[in-house]
Design a protein around this motif. Structure first.
Motif, PDB file in Angstrom:
ATOM      1  N   MET A   1       1.325  -1.364   0.108  1.00 53.27           N
ATOM      2  CA  MET A   1       0.189  -0.037  -0.119  1.00 53.27           C
ATOM      3  C   MET A   1       0.680   1.158  -0.224  1.00 53.27           C
ATOM      4  O   MET A   1       0.193   2.413   0.050  1.00 53.27           O
ATOM      5  CB  MET A   1      -0.740  -0.307   1.319  1.00 53.27           C
ATOM      6  CG  MET A   1      -2.332   1.385   1.061  1.00 53.27           C
ATOM      7  SD  MET A   1      -3.046   1.057   2.834  1.00 53.27           S
ATOM      8  CE  MET A   1      -3.949   0.261   1.646  1.00 53.27           C
ATOM      9  N   MET A   2       2.173   1.335   0.471  1.00 58.26           N
ATOM     10  CA  MET A   2       3.152   2.117   0.880  1.00 58.26           C
ATOM     11  C   MET A   2       2.363   2.978   1.286  1.00 58.26           C
ATOM     12  O   MET A   2       2.937   4.644   1.597  1.00 58.26           O
ATOM     13  CB  MET A   2       3.156   3.486  -0.716  1.00 58.26           C
ATOM     14  CG  MET A   2       3.047   2.380  -2.118  1.00 58.26           C
ATOM     15  SD  MET A   2       5.003   1.470  -2.531  1.00 58.26           S
ATOM     16  CE  MET A   2       5.992   2.397  -2.698  1.00 58.26           C
ATOM     17  N   ALA A   3       2.060   2.728   2.215  1.00 59.97           N
ATOM     18  CA  ALA A   3       1.402   2.919   3.730  1.00 59.97           C
ATOM     19  C   ALA A   3       2.659   3.659   4.457  1.00 59.97           C
ATOM     20  O   ALA A   3       4.036   3.486   4.743  1.00 59.97           O
ATOM     21  CB  ALA A   3       0.840   3.302   4.092  1.00 59.97           C
ATOM     22  N   ASP A   4       2.678   5.270   4.960  1.00 61.15           N
ATOM     23  CA  ASP A   4       3.395   5.472   6.088  1.00 61.15           C
ATOM     24  C   ASP A   4       3.334   5.024   7.300  1.00 61.15           C
ATOM     25  O   ASP A   4       2.295   5.908   7.896  1.00 61.15           O
ATOM     26  CB  ASP A   4       3.335   7.405   6.309  1.00 61.15           C
ATOM     27  CG  ASP A   4       4.895   7.855   6.704  1.00 61.15           C
ATOM     28  OD1 ASP A   4       5.484   7.155   7.293  1.00 61.15           O
ATOM     29  OD2 ASP A   4       4.903   8.873   6.478  1.00 61.15           O
ATOM     30  N   THR A   5       4.351   4.322   7.655  1.00 60.63           N
ATOM     31  CA  THR A   5       3.987   3.080   8.829  1.00 60.63           C
ATOM     32  C   THR A   5       5.113   3.722   9.963  1.00 60.63           C
ATOM     33  O   THR A   5       4.954   2.749  11.099  1.00 60.63           O
ATOM     34  CB  THR A   5       3.101   0.983   8.745  1.00 60.63           C
ATOM     35  OG1 THR A   5       4.364   1.179   7.986  1.00 60.63           O
ATOM     36  CG2 THR A   5       2.573   1.852   8.080  1.00 60.63           C
ATOM     37  N   GLN A   6       5.939   3.909   9.624  1.00 62.04           N
ATOM     38  CA  GLN A   6       6.705   4.570  10.511  1.00 62.04           C
ATOM     39  C   GLN A   6       7.228   6.109  10.889  1.00 62.04           C
ATOM     40  O   GLN A   6       7.231   6.691   9.417  1.00 62.04           O
ATOM     41  CB  GLN A   6       8.240   3.660   9.959  1.00 62.04           C
ATOM     42  CG  GLN A   6       8.468   2.403   9.396  1.00 62.04           C
ATOM     43  CD  GLN A   6       9.025   1.807   8.485  1.00 62.04           C
ATOM     44  OE1 GLN A   6      10.606   2.473   8.023  1.00 62.04           O
ATOM     45  NE2 GLN A   6      10.345   0.278   9.031  1.00 62.04           N
ATOM     46  N   ASP A   7       8.262   6.327  11.631  1.00 59.92           N
ATOM     47  CA  ASP A   7       8.253   8.132  11.895  1.00 59.92           C
ATOM     48  C   ASP A   7       9.383   8.036  12.762  1.00 59.92           C
ATOM     49  O   ASP A   7      10.265   6.751  13.247  1.00 59.92           O
ATOM     50  CB  ASP A   7       6.736   8.814  13.180  1.00 59.92           C
ATOM     51  CG  ASP A   7       5.980   8.969  12.002  1.00 59.92           C
ATOM     52  OD1 ASP A   7       6.231   8.854  10.798  1.00 59.92           O
ATOM     53  OD2 ASP A   7       4.519   9.037  12.854  1.00 59.92           O
ATOM     54  N   LEU A   8       9.928   8.832  12.619  1.00 56.68           N
ATOM     55  CA  LEU A   8      11.650   9.352  12.980  1.00 56.68           C
ATOM     56  C   LEU A   8      10.779   9.977  14.195  1.00 56.68           C
ATOM     57  O   LEU A   8      10.786  10.958  13.840  1.00 56.68           O
ATOM     58  CB  LEU A   8      12.328   9.593  11.767  1.00 56.68           C
ATOM     59  CG  LEU A   8      13.033   8.122  11.616  1.00 56.68           C
ATOM     60  CD1 LEU A   8      14.002   9.416  10.469  1.00 56.68           C
ATOM     61  CD2 LEU A   8      13.861   7.688  12.139  1.00 56.68           C
ATOM     62  N   TYR A   9      11.507  10.106  15.755  1.00 55.42           N
ATOM     63  CA  TYR A   9      11.503  11.175  16.321  1.00 55.42           C
ATOM     64  C   TYR A   9      12.579  11.308  17.457  1.00 55.42           C
ATOM     65  O   TYR A   9      13.453  10.634  17.457  1.00 55.42           O
ATOM     66  CB  TYR A   9      10.769  10.975  17.843  1.00 55.42           C
ATOM     67  CG  TYR A   9       8.870  10.509  17.302  1.00 55.42           C
ATOM     68  CD1 TYR A   9       8.138  11.493  17.499  1.00 55.42           C
ATOM     69  CD2 TYR A   9       8.549   9.222  16.772  1.00 55.42           C
ATOM     70  CE1 TYR A   9       7.120  11.582  17.252  1.00 55.42           C
ATOM     71  CE2 TYR A   9       6.985   8.823  16.827  1.00 55.42           C
ATOM     72  CZ  TYR A   9       6.417  10.045  16.621  1.00 55.42           C
ATOM     73  OH  TYR A   9       4.901   9.676  16.477  1.00 55.42           O
TER      74      TYR A   9
END
Length: 824
Positions: free
Chosen positions: A321-329
């Motif tokens: 799906m190319m979904a954004d399921t990762q984030d950098l904090y």
């Protein structure tokens, strides 16, 4: 004469003492390697099953499993995976545990540190209690099957002897952990954020707005995280190239047709996932028949289930799906107590653990001192592990949040239940359990229905799109939950009679949730839909041959759009090199035996280099050029066209001198000169590599490289274990070919379709056609190691049922007595 006799004696001695022993050693080695080939026939008593299991193999080595109980069938899946892919199982377990360095040395240390930092294996342990008893039983039976094969004491595949290691027992947690690694291969949010950060820092705002179509706010500066984010971008490249984890080209094609559009009146589903090319493929074809389950299709080695396939009632296939399921904090550290970080206005302690990684001594290991274990301190927070510690940036911590690390992940449960789904409702209920990866899953059943569901957890963020790393202490950056499954994208029996996804956008601007900023270009999906419309316009409906032709199609719509613009730029400037007539007549087909794909693709590479890489190299000093090169490499032909149209092709990125052709006297090249200079660069390189234009071919410029771990990196052995094939296609063709370009060496395809399947959902006589990209076996001496490769390259599929009863390859397993092992 005496001198001649002396030389003759030296040659004889050299032959006796050197050549003949080497030949004997090779013969012994080949015989020893062949002894590790599994026996496909016979009868064996094994521990761990309750009834007789029959395994029939067809002419491609594909197993057809018949069992009296579902758990016995899953046992047999473990057994045949161990028979055919034992080294791959060993690699998978070691990758997930972060233990590759024990056998491959320091070259594998970065990957081990990454896996230990993520804590993939530990996270998998939290998933086990969340699974149903039936799902747990399937994993336990699979592990018992792998271990039953190991206990029989068969000769091992050659990699084990060459590296001096032995396989360890398989456990259900190993399966769950490997599924997380497989899921991680589909996730690209971390790398995309880091690359975007680097590009945002070094590219001028005018160019950024053209390439990204948005101008996000500046990255956080609370702790000046720029250096570490740049190193994270570099880590993303390393993970993609060395471990096939993430990467911008990971995608797939899938489409489904209702019976109203097909020639025989039955729903039809086609699917071909795109991943890193490797020997052997990650995928393994199998058919299972038991009282509770009858399913066939593609399994992932290390798991007992069919991931994409069909049962007696439904078929399913999927795409990323190319979904954004990762984030950098980015974390703020307490200057008084560095073991604390700021969260919701308070200083919170980090959780700290120490990992020990054993590293094999360099070759020859027996003559070297064993290195001391590498001690890795892993810190974690409420959002997730601090990944910047892997790069040694302990004073600028950046943490990763990823859905795949959620406790109690039930993704395996969802995939397991698909085999038991009987209709649209059961299909949806199964997918509701999937956490990661986020997938587009297409559906067809034997009553003519078709559908699509978006599955997997996608975080809800207060600010919507997340393009860059954000401060962890800002409440606005926290995840507030996930998109409810009932509100995920969904489609059932659309009026058009077909559903297509090729990683393109799945929702319009009215959809209330953010899914992705990194959809694939629409060229593949547009081309598939155009071919469907063309086939139906002929009035006879879409036939199987039409679908096979679609999967092998190499028309690049983006290339055609850019070609037309480049030709118009040159025409307006009065520049008419002889090759332009051939380019103008070209239909955009990236055919292997055609010259124009070689010209065009080199032209685009040289154009991007002159427009971006050369100026960046000249003007950015200490910029992380590898990360910038990765970002620039991902720029699509349509983005290049937009840069030219919006006047960003000149001195937008640095000194004009960097844009000059060697023979140019001008202070700055205009767009037409830039385009012409890039074309000259391409033609010059093609001439050096392939000679006269009459000899130019795309497949002489592009090769598909199927890498083996570890022996694709060892001279001579790479020819035994790895494979290379001439290849057509491009990044934007349905038959995808993506990879990297090396000056004067050409294009190496490292990503592409890894299998193809087509299902015809006839209620009376359903048909299942397939082809894997390599072969069923992972043993280089087996005829099934690469027997599907040429057929796959030619776009051919075979009927799974056609060769199901090969009389000389029937293995019967009978129950024996003994304790089950490897229970969590």
């Amino acid at each position: 004469m005496a001198e001649v006799r002396r030389k003759h004696q030296l040659l004889v001695r050299f032959a006796v003492w050197v050549i003949m022993p080497l030949i004997a050693l090779c013969i012994v080695g080949v015989r020893s390697a062949r002894s590790g080939l599994p026996e496909p026939a016979g009868e064996r008593a094994v521990e761990g099953i309750q009834g007789t299991v029959t395994i029939r193999r067809d002419s491609y080595g594909t197993p057809h499993i018949q069992a009296g109980k579902d758990t016995d069938a899953y046992f047999a899946m473990g057994y045949v995976h161990a028979q055919d892919r034992l080294w791959q199982l060993e690699l998978s377990r070691r990758i997930a545990q972060g233990r590759l360095s024990e056998v491959l040395g320091r070259d594998a240390l970065d990957g081990d540190m990454w896996m230990r930092t993520l804590g993939v294996h530990a996270a998998a342990s939290t998933d086990w209690p969340a699974l149903s008893p039936a799902a747990q039983a399937s994993l336990q039976s699979y592990s018992d099957g792998v271990n039953a094969y190991l206990r029989e004491g068969h000769a091992l595949p050659p990699e084990f002897a060459m590296l001096g290691v032995a396989p360890e027992p398989w456990t259900p947690i190993d399966s769950l952990a490997w599924f997380k690694v497989f899921t991680l291969k589909q996730a690209d949010g971390m790398r995309a954020e880091a690359n975007r950060y680097v590009a945002r820092r070094y590219l001028p705002p005018s160019l950024w707005s053209v390439l990204e179509r948005e101008d996000p706010e500046a990255a956080p500066t609370t702790t000046r995280p720029t250096p570490v984010v740049e190193r994270i971008a570099q880590m993303g490249i390393t993970l993609s190239e060395r471990m096939a984890i993430g990467g911008r080209n990971v995608g797939s094609n899938a489409w489904v047709l209702s019976g109203n559009l097909t020639a025989d009146g039955h729903a039809m589903l086609a699917n071909d996932p795109h991943m890193a090319l490797q020997m052997p493929s990650l995928w393994y074809v199998a058919s299972i028949s038991a009282p509770g389950v009858s399913v066939a299709g593609m399994s992932v080695v290390g798991l007992p289930v069919i991931v994409f396939g069909k049962n007696d009632d439904i078929a399913w296939g999927g795409t990323n799906m190319m979904a954004d399921t990762q984030d950098l904090y980015v974390l703020q550290i307490d200057p008084q107590q560095p073991g604390r970080y700021r969260h919701q206005g308070r200083w919170e302690p980090m959780h700290v653990r120490v990992e020990q990684i054993h590293v094999r001594a360099p070759f020859p290991a027996a003559l070297r001192r064993q290195p001391e274990p590498v001690r890795l301190q892993v810190r974690s927070t409420h959002v997730g592990p601090i990944i910047s510690d892997v790069m040694g940036a302990v004073d600028q911590p950046v943490a990763l949040r990823w859905t795949g690390l959620d406790r109690g992940d039930t993704s395996y449960e969802g995939i397991f239940r698909l085999a038991y789904a009987r209709d649209w409702d059961g299909f949806n209920k199964a997918l509701e359990r999937v956490v990661a990866p986020a997938m587009n899953v297409l559906y067809a059943d034997n009553t003519g229905n078709i559908g699509y569901v978006g599955a997997g957890r996608i975080p809800v963020r207060a600010e919507g799109a997340r393009l860059l790393p954000v401060p962890a202490d800002d409440p606005a950056t926290a995840w507030s939950g996930y998109i409810p499954f009932q509100e995920m994208p969904r489609l059932f029996n659309p009026p058009d009679g077909y559903i297509v996804n090729a990683n393109n956008r799945v929702v319009d601007e009215d959809y209330p949730y953010f899914i992705s900023h990194d959809w694939a270009p629409s060229a593949r999906s547009e081309r598939i839909m155009a071919m469907i419309r063309d086939a139906t316009a002929r009035g006879r409906g879409v036939a199987l041959d039409d679908v096979l032709a679609m999967q092998s199609d190499v028309i690049d719509l983006e290339a055609l759009a850019l070609r037309d613009h480049l030709l118009s730029v040159l025409a307006q400037a009065g520049i008419h090199p002889p090759v332009l007539e051939d380019l103008r007549a070209w239909d955009g087909g990236m055919d292997a035996d055609s010259a124009m794909p070689a010209v065009f693709n080199l032209w685009v590479v040289k154009l991007k280099q002159r427009m971006l890489l050369d100026p960046l190299r000249a003007s950015t000093g200490g910029a992380p050029l590898d990360a910038l090169r990765s970002y620039v490499g991902g720029i699509t032909p349509l983005q290049v066209r937009r840069m030219l149209l919006e006047g960003q092709a000149g001195a937008c990125c640095g000194p004009a001198a960097a844009l000059k052709a060697p023979e140019s006297k001008a202070s700055e090249l205009d767009a037409s000169e830039l385009v012409a200079a890039a074309l000259d660069d391409a033609l010059r390189e093609l001439g050096k590599r392939q000679g006269a234009q009459e000899a130019w071919r795309w497949d002489r410029q592009q090769q598909a490289a199927f890498r083996h771990v570890p022996y694709s990196d060892v001279n001579l052995l790479d020819r035994v274990f790895g494979r290379k094939l001439p290849a057509g296609g491009s990044e934007n063709t349905v038959n995808v070919a993506a990879g990297r370009y090396t000056p004067l060496e050409g294009f190496e395809q490292t990503f592409g379709a890894v299998f193809r399947q087509v299902f015809v959902m006839d209620a009376q006589r359903p048909k299942h056609f397939y082809m894997n990209s390599t072969g069923q076996s992972g043993h280089p001496m087996s005829r099934h190691y690469d027997d599907m490769m040429e057929l796959f390259a030619q776009g051919k599929l075979v009927d799974l049922a056609a060769g199901a009863a090969r009389p000389d390859a029937v293995l019967t397993l009978h129950p024996s007595h003994g304790p089950a092992d490897s229970r969590p």
